[in-house]
Design an enzyme around this catalytic site. Structure first.
Site, PDB file in Angstrom:
ATOM      1  N   ARG A   1     -11.014   2.546  10.819  1.00 46.19           N
ATOM      2  CA  ARG A   1     -10.846   3.902  10.275  1.00 46.19           C
ATOM      3  C   ARG A   1     -12.114   4.707  10.573  1.00 46.19           C
ATOM      4  O   ARG A   1     -13.218   4.269  10.263  1.00 46.19           O
ATOM      5  CB  ARG A   1     -10.613   3.829   8.771  1.00 46.19           C
TER       6      ARG A   1
ATOM      7  N   ARG B   1      -7.106  -1.939  10.199  1.00 40.78           N
ATOM      8  CA  ARG B   1      -8.158  -2.646  10.956  1.00 40.78           C
ATOM      9  C   ARG B   1      -9.341  -1.744  11.277  1.00 40.78           C
ATOM     10  O   ARG B   1     -10.440  -2.217  11.531  1.00 40.78           O
ATOM     11  CB  ARG B   1      -7.579  -3.198  12.269  1.00 40.78           C
TER      12      ARG B   1
ATOM     13  N   GLU C   1       2.523   6.406   1.165  1.00 46.19           N
ATOM     14  CA  GLU C   1       3.715   7.255   1.271  1.00 46.19           C
ATOM     15  C   GLU C   1       3.719   8.307   0.163  1.00 46.19           C
ATOM     16  O   GLU C   1       4.233   9.406   0.345  1.00 46.19           O
ATOM     17  CB  GLU C   1       4.996   6.413   1.222  1.00 46.19           C
TER      18      GLU C   1
ATOM     19  N   THR D   1     -13.114  -2.117  10.219  1.00 45.20           N
ATOM     20  CA  THR D   1     -14.146  -1.090  10.048  1.00 45.20           C
ATOM     21  C   THR D   1     -13.701  -0.013   9.061  1.00 45.20           C
ATOM     22  O   THR D   1     -12.511   0.207   8.852  1.00 45.20           O
ATOM     23  CB  THR D   1     -14.467  -0.386  11.387  1.00 45.20           C
ATOM     24  N   ARG D   2     -14.703   0.631   8.481  1.00 42.10           N
ATOM     25  CA  ARG D   2     -14.485   1.829   7.674  1.00 42.10           C
ATOM     26  C   ARG D   2     -15.664   2.771   7.952  1.00 42.10           C
ATOM     27  O   ARG D   2     -16.695   2.365   8.471  1.00 42.10           O
ATOM     28  CB  ARG D   2     -14.459   1.512   6.168  1.00 42.10           C
TER      29      ARG D   2
ATOM     30  N   ARG E   1       0.821  -1.213   0.000  1.00 38.89           N
ATOM     31  CA  ARG E   1       0.000   0.000   0.000  1.00 38.89           C
ATOM     32  C   ARG E   1       0.858   1.268   0.000  1.00 38.89           C
ATOM     33  O   ARG E   1       0.338   2.383  -0.112  1.00 38.89           O
ATOM     34  CB  ARG E   1      -0.926   0.035   1.231  1.00 38.89           C
TER      35      ARG E   1
ATOM     36  N   TYR F   1       0.870   4.306  -2.490  1.00 41.94           N
ATOM     37  CA  TYR F   1      -0.228   5.254  -2.319  1.00 41.94           C
ATOM     38  C   TYR F   1      -0.072   6.033  -1.008  1.00 41.94           C
ATOM     39  O   TYR F   1      -0.065   7.268  -1.014  1.00 41.94           O
ATOM     40  CB  TYR F   1      -1.547   4.494  -2.337  1.00 41.94           C
TER      41      TYR F   1
END
Ligand code: UDP
Length: 317
Positions: free
Chosen positions: A281, A279, A151, A214-215, A146, A149
């Site tokens: 957000r 995990r 960094e 979660t999001r 990831r 994106y």
């Protein structure tokens, strides 16, 4: 100021999901819109309804190369945002964040234009602080899948603030959390479009991991309103400011909500959790409430209804 009376606005990534909604909104505000996109993850379909508009111009261009245009404001949205797409060509992803930002900041400097950066909640990585506030520095793996994106977007923020401090450039940085709504592409790869399309096709819904991550999902109209409000702030307001809907949900619960709406016989199936998948957000939006008088107005149930309706009207099965 130029010899035209309409405000001229560049939207990089203007043929993408957020970008196309933003172009529409700017045209509605009587701006001249220069939509810049290399169509890596954007599509002409997203902007086809604007192409005949007299104030709209599409320019196919990759912002990792310099661009010479005239404008009063720049919204820098160019960058694939779905993990599926930004991991397809990770070198291009970090280039668009870094080289692309350098080019757009240079352009803004020459024009003395205000420039807004569409940053991301990914700058917080897999966070130890919950909900995430702007003063949290994040927990990001610099060498994972990831990172191109995460960094990349973090470097872009650095560039924006250095141009601001060193060259007195008028900057605006927004950290946009997960956004969804009509015009997400069926093959976008993000969770809401994936689940809706899978349910409509009668395929099983692919939950990565156990679905306990979660999001917090913000409906696109609310996000666009936040972008517009940020651009209108005075020069002292630079951000970073979180933009998102604080309503947090587990991915498995989201799958059930979508299945309830679409109906059909799909089951929930469990797949391997991708590497470095955060995990949890959830945005703390007190800064956006205070500095932009902004908070989201469309709840998840209403937004999902609108999004499912869009796919039911537009998806070719
Ligand atoms: N996800 C999932 N099934 C899918 C696509 C995504 O369970 O078909 C999960 C993914 O692992 C992540 C969450 O949903 O935990 C949100 O993923 P998305 O790609 O939409 O955005 P991001 O991870 O960048 O927030």
């Amino acid at each position: 100021m130029f010899l035209h009376n309409k405000k001229r606005v560049i939207v990089t990534g203007g043929a993408g999901f957020l970008g196309s909604h933003l172009c529409e909104r700017l045209l509605g505000n009587d701006c001249e819109v220069l939509c810049v996109d290399n169509l890596y993850s954007g599509s002409k379909q997203n902007i086809s309804h604007m192409e005949t508009h007299p104030n709209f111009e599409f320019i196919r261009h990759d912002i990792t190369f310099p661009l010479y245009l005239e404008a009063d404001e720049i919204f820098n949205l160019a960058c694939p945002a779905s993990p599926l797409h930004y991991q397809r060509d990770p070198v291009q992803t970090i280039k668009v964040c870094v080289n692309g930002s350098v080019n757009m900041l240079g352009l803004a400097k020459r024009l003395n234009a205000t420039i807004l950066q569409a940053s991301t909640s990914e700058v917080y990585g897999d966070p130890e602080i919950h909900p995430q506030k702007e003063d949290y520095w994040g927990r990001v793996n610099p060498i994972g899948i990831r990172s191109c994106y995460d960094e990349g977007k973090r470097s872009a923020e650095t560039l924006f603030f250095d141009y601001h401090r060193q060259h007195k450039l008028n900057i605006k940085v927004l950290r946009i959390f997960n956004t969804y709504g009509p015009r997400m592409l069926a093959d976008d790869g993000r969770v809401i479009s994936n689940f809706i399309v899978q349910a409509m096709r009668g395929d099983d819904l692919t939950i990565y991991g156990e679905g306990t991550q979660t999001r917090s999902f913000c409906f696109v109209d609310d996000t666009i309103e936040g972008l517009m409000k940020m651009m209108e702030t005075d020069s002292k307001t630079t951000g970073p400011i979180n933009l998102g809907n604080p309503y947090e949900i587990k991915i498995i619960e989201l799958a059930k909500k979508i299945l309830d709406r679409v109906g059909g016989k799909s089951k929930l199936i469990f797949k391997t959790l991708p590497e470095n998948d955060p995990r949890c957000r959830q945005p703390d939006i007190s800064k956006a409430q205070k500095e932009l008088s902004w908070s989201p107005s469309i709840g998840l149930d209403e937004g999902l209804d609108k999004t499912v309706e869009y796919f039911q009207q537009n998806l070719i099965l």
